[in-house]
Enzyme design. Structure first.
Site, short mmCIF file in Angstrom:
data_model
loop_
_atom_site.label_atom_id
_atom_site.label_comp_id
_atom_site.label_asym_id
_atom_site.label_seq_id
_atom_site.Cartn_x
_atom_site.Cartn_y
_atom_site.Cartn_z
N VAL A 56 0.85 -1.18 0.00
CA VAL A 56 0.00 0.00 0.00
C VAL A 56 0.89 1.23 0.00
O VAL A 56 1.84 1.32 0.78
CB VAL A 56 -0.93 0.04 1.23
CG1 VAL A 56 -1.86 1.24 1.16
CG2 VAL A 56 -1.71 -1.26 1.36
N CYS A 57 0.62 2.16 -0.91
CA CYS A 57 1.30 3.46 -0.94
C CYS A 57 2.82 3.27 -1.03
O CYS A 57 3.32 2.57 -1.89
CB CYS A 57 0.88 4.27 0.28
SG CYS A 57 1.25 6.04 0.18
N THR A 58 3.57 3.88 -0.11
CA THR A 58 5.04 3.81 -0.15
C THR A 58 5.58 2.47 0.31
O THR A 58 6.81 2.29 0.35
CB THR A 58 5.67 4.94 0.69
OG1 THR A 58 5.14 4.90 2.01
CG2 THR A 58 5.38 6.29 0.06
N ALA A 109 -1.55 2.41 -5.07
CA ALA A 109 -1.24 3.84 -4.95
C ALA A 109 -1.44 4.32 -3.51
O ALA A 109 -1.40 3.54 -2.57
CB ALA A 109 -2.12 4.62 -5.92
N THR A 116 2.73 3.32 -6.93
CA THR A 116 2.83 3.90 -5.60
C THR A 116 2.09 5.23 -5.63
O THR A 116 1.48 5.59 -6.63
CB THR A 116 4.29 4.06 -5.16
OG1 THR A 116 4.32 4.42 -3.75
CG2 THR A 116 5.01 5.14 -5.96
#
Length: 336
Positions: free
Chosen positions: A113-115, A166, A133
């Site tokens: 998830v994300c970073t 993202a 990301t």
């Protein structure tokens, strides 16, 4: 897929946490999988940290854990790697990266998830793969890890056993898609309704509203025009009409759009109308003729051409995507 195990038919979801983890990256997927259990899903969740100690999130909240990585036995059906705002420190923490590698080796599927994608990349798990990301960090991911093929506008991307998503709330989109693969679209749809989220998000990371992402302008005449377009996309917004509304010449209004917004009046109007049409397709069953008329496109054919030109999808296909998370479609999900 609908894969069930012999041990009670459950699927094991392992969530890895660490100091400085972003809270929603953790709780978003957890809410999706636990909510799925209320509608026929069979998930067992476990939260692990490198040493088994509780962690403090980036928000300051303490998270308890069930086990240390070394003590977490069994094969995970889904391993969740969240991110954190201090990702540049995370990717230099060898103990953290080692824990990620260990968990990944024991997982049938790894998602970030994300970073969290930075952790996977630094651990060598994204080499040669496509990945996503947060839009704010996607360029940096590509620069730091040239062996990763970054999809800058994707909500989530699956490449082999690894799926990356993202920013922040995209972990919910990804988790819904995983639930759909395991338990079917009806269960995923029930979860989405229960959590009051989209079954499939309307747009890629560049989806943020045209009006919201337009630079602030101090030009009062231009502001009047922009507000009028946003309030009633289907009315007359020809160059001559906009110039009359602003009380300036057509040449001047064209120059303001170029200097203040970096686009042409016609292009801006089309984007606003496209956004309005997307909203109608997402939330109702109006016929294409009514949508085209009310959003200013005039005819279904003009509406279709605008969708294909800008979103590479027809209005009908766009509407159909709200019946599913898209997990059975392309591995790269832009969900526009």
């Amino acid at each position: 897929m609908n894969r069930k195990h012999a041990d009670g038919g459950t699927l094991l979801v392992t969530v890895f946490v660490f100091p400085g983890v972003r809270l929603l990256d953790v709780t978003g997927p957890i809410e999706v999988f636990t909510s799925a259990n209320e509608f026929g899903g069979r998930y067992r969740l476990t939260i692990v940290s490198a040493d088994g100690d509780e962690v403090r999130t980036a928000a300051g909240t303490r998270l308890g854990v069930d086990a240390a990585v070394a003590d977490a036995h069994g094969t995970s059906d889904v391993l969740v790697i969240p991110g954190g705002p201090d990702w540049d420190r995370m990717i230099r923490d060898e103990a953290l990266l080692g824990a990620v590698r260990t968990l990944d080796a024991r997982a049938r599927r790894t998602v970030s998830v994300c970073t969290g994608a930075f952790l996977l990349a630094a651990a060598g798990l994204l080499e040669g793969r496509r990945a996503a990301t947060h839009w704010r960090h996607s360029l940096r991911l590509a620069q730091l890890f040239p062996g990763v093929r970054v999809e800058h506008d994707a909500i989530f991307v699956r490449d082999g056993k690894v799926t990356t998503s993202a920013g922040v709330s995209a972990g919910i989109d990804l988790s819904l898609a995983v639930v759909e693969e395991h338990s079917g679209a009806e269960v995923a749809r029930a979860v989405a309704k229960d959590l009051v989220v989209f079954m499939q998000r309307p747009g890629g990371q560049s989806q943020f509203s045209v009006r919201a992402r337009a630079p602030h302008t101090r030009q009062e005449a231009l502001r009047r025009v922009l507000d009028a377009i946003a309030e009633a996309p289907g009315t007359d917004h020809t160059l001559a009409a906009m110039a009359r509304r602003a009380g300036i010449s057509a040449r001047h209004i064209t120059r303001l759009f170029r200097d203040e917004l970096g686009t042409t009046p016609a292009r801006y109007v089309e984007q606003i109308r496209l956004e309005a049409a997307q909203a109608m397709l997402e939330t109702g069953d109006d016929p294409m003729t009514a949508i085209a008329r009310r959003t200013g496109f005039g005819s279904p054919e003009s509406l279709r051409r605008a969708f294909v030109r800008n979103l590479q999808v027809t209005p009908g296909a766009f509407r159909a995507r709200f019946r599913s998370t898209g997990s059975g479609g392309p591995d790269t999900v832009h969900v526009r």
